[in-house]
Design a protein around this motif. Structure first.
Motif, mmCIF file in Angstrom:
data_model
loop_
_atom_site.group_PDB
_atom_site.id
_atom_site.type_symbol
_atom_site.label_atom_id
_atom_site.label_comp_id
_atom_site.label_asym_id
_atom_site.label_seq_id
_atom_site.Cartn_x
_atom_site.Cartn_y
_atom_site.Cartn_z
ATOM 1 N N THR A 1 0.830 -1.191 0.000
ATOM 2 C CA THR A 1 0.000 0.000 0.000
ATOM 3 C C THR A 1 0.872 1.251 0.000
ATOM 4 O O THR A 1 2.096 1.176 0.172
ATOM 5 C CB THR A 1 -0.920 0.016 1.233
ATOM 6 N N ASP A 2 0.228 2.398 -0.183
ATOM 7 C CA ASP A 2 0.971 3.664 -0.150
ATOM 8 C C ASP A 2 1.624 3.886 1.209
ATOM 9 O O ASP A 2 2.616 4.612 1.327
ATOM 10 C CB ASP A 2 0.024 4.826 -0.469
ATOM 11 N N ALA A 3 1.046 3.263 2.250
ATOM 12 C CA ALA A 3 1.615 3.396 3.592
ATOM 13 C C ALA A 3 2.741 2.391 3.842
ATOM 14 O O ALA A 3 3.292 2.327 4.937
ATOM 15 C CB ALA A 3 0.519 3.207 4.640
ATOM 16 N N GLY A 4 3.072 1.589 2.817
ATOM 17 C CA GLY A 4 4.159 0.624 2.940
ATOM 18 C C GLY A 4 3.775 -0.678 3.590
ATOM 19 O O GLY A 4 4.647 -1.468 3.957
ATOM 20 N N GLU A 5 2.475 -0.953 3.719
ATOM 21 C CA GLU A 5 2.012 -2.179 4.355
ATOM 22 C C GLU A 5 1.695 -3.249 3.317
ATOM 23 O O GLU A 5 1.351 -2.957 2.174
ATOM 24 C CB GLU A 5 0.768 -1.891 5.204
ATOM 25 N N PHE A 6 1.774 -4.510 3.742
ATOM 26 C CA PHE A 6 1.487 -5.628 2.854
ATOM 27 C C PHE A 6 -0.010 -5.742 2.589
ATOM 28 O O PHE A 6 -0.827 -5.527 3.480
ATOM 29 C CB PHE A 6 1.998 -6.933 3.484
ATOM 30 N N CYS A 7 -0.351 -6.099 1.350
ATOM 31 C CA CYS A 7 -1.746 -6.372 1.018
ATOM 32 C C CYS A 7 -1.799 -7.298 -0.189
ATOM 33 O O CYS A 7 -0.809 -7.465 -0.908
ATOM 34 C CB CYS A 7 -2.520 -5.083 0.731
ATOM 35 N N ILE A 8 -2.938 -7.921 -0.403
ATOM 36 C CA ILE A 8 -3.207 -8.711 -1.606
ATOM 37 C C ILE A 8 -4.169 -7.891 -2.457
ATOM 38 O O ILE A 8 -5.290 -7.599 -2.040
ATOM 39 C CB ILE A 8 -3.831 -10.076 -1.266
ATOM 40 N N ALA A 9 -3.724 -7.483 -3.639
ATOM 41 C CA ALA A 9 -4.529 -6.616 -4.493
ATOM 42 C C ALA A 9 -4.788 -7.282 -5.831
ATOM 43 O O ALA A 9 -3.919 -7.978 -6.366
ATOM 44 C CB ALA A 9 -3.815 -5.281 -4.704
ATOM 45 N N ALA A 10 -5.977 -7.073 -6.373
ATOM 46 C CA ALA A 10 -6.364 -7.680 -7.647
ATOM 47 C C ALA A 10 -5.858 -6.845 -8.814
ATOM 48 O O ALA A 10 -6.011 -5.632 -8.837
ATOM 49 C CB ALA A 10 -7.880 -7.818 -7.722
ATOM 50 N N SER A 11 -5.212 -7.507 -9.769
ATOM 51 C CA SER A 11 -4.784 -6.863 -11.014
ATOM 52 C C SER A 11 -5.364 -7.656 -12.177
ATOM 53 O O SER A 11 -5.144 -8.869 -12.276
ATOM 54 C CB SER A 11 -3.260 -6.831 -11.109
#
Length: 515
Positions: A113-123
């Motif tokens: 994320t923009d905050a530098g945290e881990f996430c699973i994002a759909a592309s």
């Protein structure tokens, strides 16, 4: 050269590609299609809608070489095409490796994320993995939400120089990094780094566990192949004798050390490996069959296999499948290609007919997939022609045709057995000399330039490309070998001297007294 000439796309947890266009020019002959899926997280690579038929992944259509800038590429008709070399799919994400060794991913991808945290994002479109800039990605494997890649240490892959990276969800330690912290970007697994004494040559991922095949780098010991596992261990899928999870790679001690493992794959909760000798081992859920909890397996020692179990071969009534090639695991079943590519065996959960034996029942032992070998094809041809001959074809002609087909089948079988023998011998010889299996992608230079394999020239090439540590290991190996030869010669000389003394003493005893 990897992806060093490409322009990176900004991506975060909130992915938006409405105004972005692919920066390549694309040829249809190198296109990639994705097949129907019941999910809507972009894992088809063309949009967020479901599809009931194959759809073109336009990101890879007319994929041109990134050797020039985008504007120049659009104006050049002489651009060489960049092709895809392999693809891989996990739980809800997909990957592709192109011929330059660059890795692409789409679907539910690990992001930051923009905050530098881990996430699973759909592309919904393929994205390049920029972290491997300047290196070549050779293999990739993915589980439900984690990824493992085998990457060259240098800019190009020369064989036997792979290290291992992992990233994604790490709630069970499936990244092998010694903790349970998820990673947004690839991180080197220290157990399989360039400084490690083990070389990686095969990787696989289950839902929440990972398996790796390695061989020993050292030249002063016999060739040693080993399987390592880490991650979730609830069903024994790690093969360590317990149901404990592991955050760091641990060797599977239940496998023999004197054999070379050639293939590896993971199901959701089970793991399978195959050796060059044709032995197959399974471990994990439901005695390593991976049948899933609702299965009704009631055989001997029913339950999860915490240690590797050797699979019995119906073909030989023993534990060796003839001519092993590759093993692949589905969610709850396993398929083995053997007979040098002419035979297939399957076992595990049979729902939807995945075992390929014309029924949907589960199989607790390997069953033959309905894939006839070549001699059976000849038999089918003969039967068809025999039926046609009933309309008045001469019996003598039919008998002659039968004899020719039979002779051709026997000749093919003979040639196939000779080819198998030569392939095995060549692979063993290559392992003995170069300490790694023969790989068509990294053929010795002398074989690429001519039809002659010049061992002396190849050994000189090894010396030229070896670093100081490798040269030191070579020196230790050959010093040990030379010492062994000298010891053997000395022992033989001592034995000869003893024999000569015995003969001399015997002759002295037989001399009459007074002479």
């Amino acid at each position: 050269m990897g992806l060093q000439h490409l322009y990176p796309l900004h991506c975060s947890c909130n992915l938006s590609f409405g105004n972005l266009k692919p920066f390549y020019q694309y040829p249809s002959q190198h296109s990639l299609c994705c097949f129907p899926d019941c999910l809507t997280d972009g894992q088809l690579g063309y949009g967020e809608e479901n599809s009931l038929f194959p759809c073109l992944v336009e990101r890879f259509q007319d994929l041109g070489s990134p050797e020039t800038l985008p504007d120049e590429a659009r104006n050049s008709d002489a651009q060489s095409s960049l092709k895809l070399s392999s693809v891989k799919a996990g739980g809800m994400m997909s990957f592709a490796i192109d011929t330059l060794g660059a890795l692409w991913m789409w679907g539910n991808c690990p992001q930051q994320t923009d905050a530098g945290e881990f996430c699973i994002a759909a592309s919904s479109v393929p994205l390049p993995v920029w972290d491997f800039h300047g290196h070549t990605v050779v293999k990739v494997a993915c589980g439900n939400e984690h990824v493992v890649a085998a990457v060259s240490t240098g800019e190009t892959y020369t064989g036997g120089d792979l290290v291992c990276y992992a990233w994604g969800k790490n709630n069970h330690g499936q990244l092998g990094l010694g903790d349970k912290e998820s990673r947004s970007h690839p991180v080197l697994i220290s157990s399989f780094s360039e400084e490690s004494s083990w070389e990686v040559y095969e990787i696989a991922c289950g839902a929440w566990h990972t398996a790796v095949l390695t061989n020993k780098k050292s030249f002063d010991v016999d060739l040693e192949s080993r399987c390592w596992t880490f991650g979730l261990g609830d069903n024994g899928q790690l093969g360590h004798g317990t149901t404990a999870s592991k955050c760091s790679p641990q060797p599977v001690d239940g496998l023999p050390t004197g054999t070379f493992l050639i293939s590896l794959d993971c199901g959701l909760f089970h793991t399978t490996v195959v050796s060059s000798d044709g032995e197959v081992w399974c471990w994990g859920m439901e005695r390593g069959l991976g049948l899933c909890p609702e299965a009704s397996f009631s055989g001997v020692d029913a339950g999860d296999a915490l240690h590797p179990i050797r699979v019995q071969s119906p073909e030989t009534n023993g534990f060796k499948f003839m001519g092993p090639v590759q093993v692949a695991c589905g969610a709850a079943h396993t398929v083995l290609v053997a007979g040098d590519g002419y035979r297939m065996w399957a076992w595990g959960r049979g729902r939807s007919g995945v075992l390929g034996r014309n029924q949907t029942a589960d199989s607790y032992t390997p069953c033959v997939v309905m894939w006839p070998p070549l001699d059976e094809n000849f038999q089918e041809i003969h039967e068809d022609r025999s039926q046609a001959s009933t309309s008045g074809v001469n019996d003598h002609t039919g008998t002659e045709l039968e004899q020719k087909l039979s002779a051709a089948s026997e000749e093919l079988q003979f040639l196939r057995s000779k080819l198998t023998l030569m392939e095995r011998y060549a692979n063993i010889l290559h392992i003995s000399i170069f300490r790694k299996p023969l790989d068509e992608r990294a053929l010795p230079r002398s074989l690429q330039e001519s039809a002659v394999f010049d061992i002396r020239k190849e050994f000189e090439n090894i010396l030229d490309t070896s670093d100081t540590d490798e040269l030191n290991r070579l020196e230790i190996f050959y010093r040990s070998m030379l010492s062994g030869v000298k010891d053997k010669l000395l022992k033989r000389r001592v034995h000869e001297m003893v024999q000569e003394c015995i003969v001399s003493l015997s002759a002295g005893r037989q001399t009459p007294r007074g002479q």
